[in-house]
Design a protein around this motif. Sequence first.
Motif, PDB file in Angstrom:
ATOM      1  N   UNK A 210       7.529   9.354   4.055  1.00 21.76           N
ATOM      2  CA  UNK A 210       9.004   8.052   4.671  1.00 21.76           C
ATOM      3  C   UNK A 210       7.474   7.205   5.528  1.00 21.76           C
ATOM      4  N   UNK A 211       8.028   5.547   4.976  1.00 21.88           N
ATOM      5  CA  UNK A 211       7.074   5.007   5.462  1.00 21.88           C
ATOM      6  C   UNK A 211       7.592   3.877   6.537  1.00 21.88           C
ATOM      7  N   UNK A 212       6.532   4.424   7.993  1.00 25.67           N
ATOM      8  CA  UNK A 212       6.914   3.862   9.091  1.00 25.67           C
ATOM      9  C   UNK A 212       6.262   2.697   9.839  1.00 25.67           C
TER      10      UNK A 212
ATOM     11  N   UNK B 233      26.665  -6.400   1.772  1.00 23.69           N
ATOM     12  CA  UNK B 233      26.644  -5.919   0.006  1.00 23.69           C
ATOM     13  C   UNK B 233      25.589  -5.585  -0.166  1.00 23.69           C
ATOM     14  N   UNK B 234      24.335  -5.046   0.184  1.00 17.36           N
ATOM     15  CA  UNK B 234      22.992  -4.660   0.277  1.00 17.36           C
ATOM     16  C   UNK B 234      22.801  -3.235   0.608  1.00 17.36           C
ATOM     17  N   UNK B 235      24.126  -1.798  -0.429  1.00 17.97           N
ATOM     18  CA  UNK B 235      23.650  -0.658   0.429  1.00 17.97           C
ATOM     19  C   UNK B 235      22.856   0.041   0.307  1.00 17.97           C
ATOM     20  N   UNK B 236      21.593  -0.809  -0.283  1.00 20.76           N
ATOM     21  CA  UNK B 236      19.899   0.016  -0.202  1.00 20.76           C
ATOM     22  C   UNK B 236      19.002  -0.320   1.092  1.00 20.76           C
ATOM     23  N   UNK B 237      20.071  -1.468   1.869  1.00 23.93           N
ATOM     24  CA  UNK B 237      18.665  -1.615   3.167  1.00 23.93           C
ATOM     25  C   UNK B 237      19.990  -1.713   4.218  1.00 23.93           C
ATOM     26  N   UNK B 238      19.741  -1.338   5.139  1.00 24.05           N
ATOM     27  CA  UNK B 238      20.880  -1.662   6.762  1.00 24.05           C
ATOM     28  C   UNK B 238      20.194  -1.853   8.105  1.00 24.05           C
ATOM     29  N   UNK B 239      20.712  -2.115   8.961  1.00 25.75           N
ATOM     30  CA  UNK B 239      20.274  -2.494  10.005  1.00 25.75           C
ATOM     31  C   UNK B 239      21.205  -1.659  11.046  1.00 25.75           C
ATOM     32  N   UNK B 240      20.301  -0.598  12.042  1.00 20.05           N
ATOM     33  CA  UNK B 240      20.499  -0.690  13.678  1.00 20.05           C
ATOM     34  C   UNK B 240      20.068  -1.368  14.893  1.00 20.05           C
ATOM     35  N   UNK B 241      21.193  -0.620  15.854  1.00 19.27           N
ATOM     36  CA  UNK B 241      20.785  -0.871  17.289  1.00 19.27           C
ATOM     37  C   UNK B 241      19.866   0.219  17.456  1.00 19.27           C
ATOM     38  N   UNK B 242      18.889   0.502  17.726  1.00 18.19           N
ATOM     39  CA  UNK B 242      18.537   1.495  19.010  1.00 18.19           C
ATOM     40  C   UNK B 242      16.736   0.715  19.871  1.00 18.19           C
TER      41      UNK B 242
ATOM     42  N   UNK C 249      14.708   2.208  -3.413  1.00 20.23           N
ATOM     43  CA  UNK C 249      14.587   2.414  -2.660  1.00 20.23           C
ATOM     44  C   UNK C 249      14.656   1.943  -1.506  1.00 20.23           C
ATOM     45  N   UNK C 250      14.880   2.445  -0.087  1.00 20.96           N
ATOM     46  CA  UNK C 250      15.930   2.347   0.744  1.00 20.96           C
ATOM     47  C   UNK C 250      14.945   1.894   2.203  1.00 20.96           C
ATOM     48  N   UNK C 251      15.705   1.146   2.606  1.00 24.08           N
ATOM     49  CA  UNK C 251      15.112   0.340   4.004  1.00 24.08           C
ATOM     50  C   UNK C 251      15.732   0.130   5.067  1.00 24.08           C
ATOM     51  N   UNK C 252      15.624   0.404   6.682  1.00 24.44           N
ATOM     52  CA  UNK C 252      16.214   0.551   7.228  1.00 24.44           C
ATOM     53  C   UNK C 252      15.925   0.323   9.029  1.00 24.44           C
TER      54      UNK C 252
ATOM     55  N   UNK D 105       0.327  -1.205   0.140  1.00 26.32           N
ATOM     56  CA  UNK D 105       0.020   0.388   0.781  1.00 26.32           C
ATOM     57  C   UNK D 105       0.819   1.233   0.072  1.00 26.32           C
ATOM     58  N   UNK D 106       1.535   1.161   0.902  1.00 26.65           N
ATOM     59  CA  UNK D 106       2.807   2.272   0.512  1.00 26.65           C
ATOM     60  C   UNK D 106       3.565   2.512  -0.377  1.00 26.65           C
ATOM     61  N   UNK D 107       3.677   1.983  -0.950  1.00 27.86           N
ATOM     62  CA  UNK D 107       3.998   1.685  -2.370  1.00 27.86           C
ATOM     63  C   UNK D 107       3.662   2.237  -2.833  1.00 27.86           C
ATOM     64  N   UNK D 108       2.615   2.163  -3.241  1.00 28.59           N
ATOM     65  CA  UNK D 108       1.824   2.433  -4.085  1.00 28.59           C
ATOM     66  C   UNK D 108       1.355   3.579  -3.739  1.00 28.59           C
ATOM     67  N   UNK D 109       1.505   4.387  -2.993  1.00 31.88           N
ATOM     68  CA  UNK D 109       0.884   5.498  -2.529  1.00 31.88           C
ATOM     69  C   UNK D 109       2.011   6.589  -2.997  1.00 31.88           C
ATOM     70  N   UNK D 110       3.440   5.831  -3.272  1.00 38.91           N
ATOM     71  CA  UNK D 110       5.028   6.286  -3.425  1.00 38.91           C
ATOM     72  C   UNK D 110       5.817   6.698  -2.671  1.00 38.91           C
ATOM     73  N   UNK D 111       5.744   6.420  -1.668  1.00 37.35           N
ATOM     74  CA  UNK D 111       6.437   5.933  -0.783  1.00 37.35           C
ATOM     75  C   UNK D 111       7.984   5.046  -1.610  1.00 37.35           C
ATOM     76  N   UNK D 112       9.198   5.443  -1.386  1.00 35.70           N
ATOM     77  CA  UNK D 112      10.055   5.041  -1.731  1.00 35.70           C
ATOM     78  C   UNK D 112      11.324   4.773  -0.345  1.00 35.70           C
ATOM     79  N   UNK D 113      11.184   5.028   1.090  1.00 34.02           N
ATOM     80  CA  UNK D 113      11.685   5.130   2.411  1.00 34.02           C
ATOM     81  C   UNK D 113      10.872   4.683   3.488  1.00 34.02           C
ATOM     82  N   UNK D 114      11.840   3.638   3.807  1.00 28.73           N
ATOM     83  CA  UNK D 114      11.121   2.651   5.020  1.00 28.73           C
ATOM     84  C   UNK D 114      11.598   2.417   6.188  1.00 28.73           C
ATOM     85  N   UNK D 115      11.256   3.270   6.746  1.00 28.58           N
ATOM     86  CA  UNK D 115      12.127   2.567   8.678  1.00 28.58           C
ATOM     87  C   UNK D 115      10.976   2.002   9.607  1.00 28.58           C
ATOM     88  N   UNK D 116      11.880   0.683   9.573  1.00 22.29           N
ATOM     89  CA  UNK D 116      11.073  -0.703  10.519  1.00 22.29           C
ATOM     90  C   UNK D 116      11.893  -0.476  11.662  1.00 22.29           C
TER      91      UNK D 116
END
Length: 249
Positions: free
Chosen positions: A133-135, A100-109, A79-82, A46-57
């Motif tokens: 952002x897609x939160x 090796x995926x430059x468009x996705x990452x993971x952090x501790x918080x 698109x970017x995913x964190x 749904x978010x992609x269809x709405x034009x969202x191209x960055x996601x914060x999970x």
Amino acid sequence: MYDALLGGSHNFAVDRMAAEMGTKLVPDLPRLALSNRAFLRRAVRFMLDAGIRQFLDIGSGIPTAGNVHEIVHELDPQARVLYVDIDPVAVMHSRTILHGNERAGAIEADLRKTDDLLAAVRETGLIDFAEPVGLLLIAVLHLVSDDDDPAGKVGALREVLAPGSLVAISHLTSELRPEDAGKLSANAANENRVGIHFRPKDAIVAMFDGWDLESPGVVELPAWRPESERDQHEKPGRSLGLGGVARKG
């Protein structure tokens, strides 16, 4: 535990034991996990269809098969995913999967420390808060106690997001099956001292204060824009989870 309930391979013996115990108490618990994963998939689309191209999970755990970056990159590889999680082991495994995926990452918080979390997000350079952002707050807010004000944390995140941003929330609920919710909550506290807070619908709806809810509002997970009968993992009136998607105006 969530991955173990899904039948995944990114879990540990303690997770499998917890999943087994939970299933003994509530035999259809794996169906809740499937409903939650299906809701995530539909919300991201749904978010992609709405034009969202960055996601914060936030509260992502380990990104197993069918998780956000796979759904997103199938449509738009740019698109970017964190992913954000409080568990350093989950973050370590996530980084291994995403190597090796430059468009996705993971952090501790920690979601409870919103300012620190947002600072860590900015440092990655993956998320631009000047753009929508897609939160994703999927199955995480029920791990935040009332004392830590989960609705307030959602509001603090909303304040930094650009207009047009979308949020998806799924949350365990005591609304429909209070007895089963009580069993699972007590078991989680006894087994691993992690509080799980099954909340009534009104408390979950309040987490969307300040957002504009998309149709059909906050509903049982299988009832949120099902795409086919395959999304009906739980019987109507029997879901232990509620979910919804909303927009920042």
